[in-house]
Design an enzyme around this catalytic site. Sequence first.
Site, mmCIF file in Angstrom:
data_model
loop_
_atom_site.group_PDB
_atom_site.id
_atom_site.type_symbol
_atom_site.label_atom_id
_atom_site.label_comp_id
_atom_site.label_asym_id
_atom_site.label_seq_id
_atom_site.Cartn_x
_atom_site.Cartn_y
_atom_site.Cartn_z
ATOM 1 N N GLU A 171 -11.307 3.314 5.599
ATOM 2 C CA GLU A 171 -10.299 4.255 6.114
ATOM 3 C C GLU A 171 -11.078 5.362 6.831
ATOM 4 O OE1 GLU A 171 -8.107 6.552 3.169
ATOM 5 O OE2 GLU A 171 -6.547 7.100 4.620
ATOM 6 N N HIS B 157 1.375 4.799 -2.434
ATOM 7 C CA HIS B 157 1.021 5.660 -3.571
ATOM 8 C C HIS B 157 2.313 6.313 -4.052
ATOM 9 C CE1 HIS B 157 -3.329 5.421 -2.546
ATOM 10 N NE2 HIS B 157 -2.837 5.261 -1.321
ATOM 11 N N HIS C 40 -9.320 0.812 -1.500
ATOM 12 C CA HIS C 40 -9.365 1.468 -0.192
ATOM 13 C C HIS C 40 -10.804 1.370 0.316
ATOM 14 C CE1 HIS C 40 -5.569 3.150 -1.429
ATOM 15 N NE2 HIS C 40 -5.482 3.997 -0.417
ATOM 16 N N ASP D 223 1.792 3.958 2.770
ATOM 17 C CA ASP D 223 0.759 4.825 2.186
ATOM 18 C C ASP D 223 1.372 5.996 1.407
ATOM 19 O OD1 ASP D 223 -1.848 5.418 1.539
ATOM 20 O OD2 ASP D 223 -2.463 6.086 3.523
ATOM 21 N N ASP D 224 1.660 7.106 2.079
ATOM 22 C CA ASP D 224 2.234 8.301 1.441
ATOM 23 C C ASP D 224 3.396 8.780 2.302
ATOM 24 O OD1 ASP D 224 0.036 8.887 -0.691
ATOM 25 O OD2 ASP D 224 -1.061 8.568 1.170
ATOM 26 N N HIS E 98 0.876 -1.191 0.000
ATOM 27 C CA HIS E 98 0.000 0.000 0.000
ATOM 28 C C HIS E 98 0.900 1.224 0.000
ATOM 29 C CE1 HIS E 98 -3.822 2.081 1.812
ATOM 30 N NE2 HIS E 98 -3.112 2.925 1.075
HETATM 31 N N1 HPA Z 1 -6.545 7.343 1.065
HETATM 32 C C1 HPA Z 1 -7.220 7.605 -0.048
HETATM 33 N N2 HPA Z 1 -6.646 8.070 -1.135
HETATM 34 C C2 HPA Z 1 -5.340 8.288 -1.135
HETATM 35 C C3 HPA Z 1 -4.583 8.032 -0.008
HETATM 36 C C4 HPA Z 1 -5.215 7.522 1.144
HETATM 37 O O1 HPA Z 1 -4.618 7.258 2.201
HETATM 38 N N3 HPA Z 1 -3.320 8.350 -0.338
HETATM 39 C C5 HPA Z 1 -3.304 8.763 -1.606
HETATM 40 N N4 HPA Z 1 -4.533 8.739 -2.097
HETATM 41 ZN ZN ZN Z 2 -3.705 4.783 0.467
#
Ligand code: HPA
Ligand code: ZN
Length: 348
Positions: free
Chosen positions: A214, A33, A211, A290-291, A31
Site C-alpha cells: 500500500e 475494516h 496489507h 477499506d474504510d 477488505h
Molecule cells: N491500511 C493500513 N491499515 C489500516 C487501513 C489501511 O488502509 N485501514 C485501517 N487500518
Molecule cells: Zn485496509
Amino acid sequence: MSTDASPAPRGGTHDGVASRDLRSLPKAELHLHIEGTLEPELVFALAERNGIPLPYADVAELRARYAFDGLQSFLDLYYACMAVLVTEQDFYDLALAYLARAHDQGVRHAEIFFDPQAHTPRGISIDTVLDGLGRAMADAAARWDISGGLILCFLRDRPVAEAERTLESVAPRAHDLLGVGLDSAEDGFPPSLFEAVFGRAAELGLHRVAHAGEEGPPAYVAEALDLLGVERVDHGVRSIEDAALVQRLVADRVPLTVCPLSNRRLNAESSFQALPRLLEAGLVVTLNSDDPAYFGGYIADNYAVVADEFALDDTVLAGLARNSIDASFASPDRRAALLAEVAAWSAR
Ligand code: HPA
Ligand code: ZN
C-alpha cells in the site's frame, strides 16, 4: 475495457449518471475494516451513550478533519474515533449499520477486519468485540442472507509480542474467526516481523492475509507470500513496480484486494491510476472499500468511480465481482451460488 482515462457516462451510484446501478451487481467485500465504517453521526451517538467527551463540537467539525495526506494522518483520526466503542452493543451497532449499508450496496458475502489491539489497551476485552461483531453477522445472515466472517488484524506498528498475546488470548475461540491479517502503518514494519505469529495462526487453522504494497515497497508483498503464507494481498498495488512480482502473482493467481477510493483519499493517486495496468497484467483484482466512512464511499461507489474513470464496461465489472467471490473464503457451494447470481446479473 478501455484504458482511456477520460470520464465515461456510465457506472453506478457515484455521480448519478449511471446507465446501470452497480449496487445491483452481486459482490463480495474482502477488505473492510469495521472500525473504518464508524460514521461521524455514530461517533457522536456512542460518545453520548458512553459519556465520552469529544474534541469536536459537532459532526461537521469532525467531518472537516477528513483531509488526509497519507496513511498515518488517516490512522491518527481512525484510532482516535474508536475511543467511543466500549460495549458489546456498540460493536453490534457498528457492524449492523455497516451490514445494512453493505446489503444496499449488493454485498452478498463480507469478510470483515477488526483491530483488537486498538481496543484491548483501553480495557475492552476481545470477547466483547467478538460477541458484538459476531451477533451482527448472525443477524445479517438471517435478515439479508449475507455470509462471511471475521478476520483479526494485528497492528504491525505495535510490538510483535503483543500480537502473539492477542492471538493466544483468542485461540480458544479460533472457530469464531475466519483468519488473521496485518494492518496499520506499513513503512518500516515488514511482514517478516510477524512470521512466527502467522505460523501459529496457520496451526490454529486460520486463513492468512496481509496489507502489503500500500505504502510499503513491492518487497513487502513478496515477504507476505514467502514468510506469512498469505492467500490474498490487501492493496498490493505497488506490486506493479516489480515485473517479476507481477508475473508471480499472475501465475499463482494471488488475489489483490484493491481499494480505489482509499488510494485516492490517502493521496496515492498513482495507485488509483494503476488499476488499468493491474487488469491488463492479468492480476486477480477485487474492488473493496477499506474504510468507507472516511474515504467517501462504500463498495458499489468504488465500483462506480473506477467504471467512470476508466470506462469499464459491464463485462469487466462482472469479472471483478466474480473475482471477489472466487477470492473469498466462502464454501464451494456458497461461491457457486453467488457466481450464479453474477451470471444472472450479466444476463439481465
Ligand atoms: N491500511 C493500513 N491499515 C489500516 C487501513 C489501511 O488502509 N485501514 C485501517 N487500518
Ligand atoms: Zn485496509
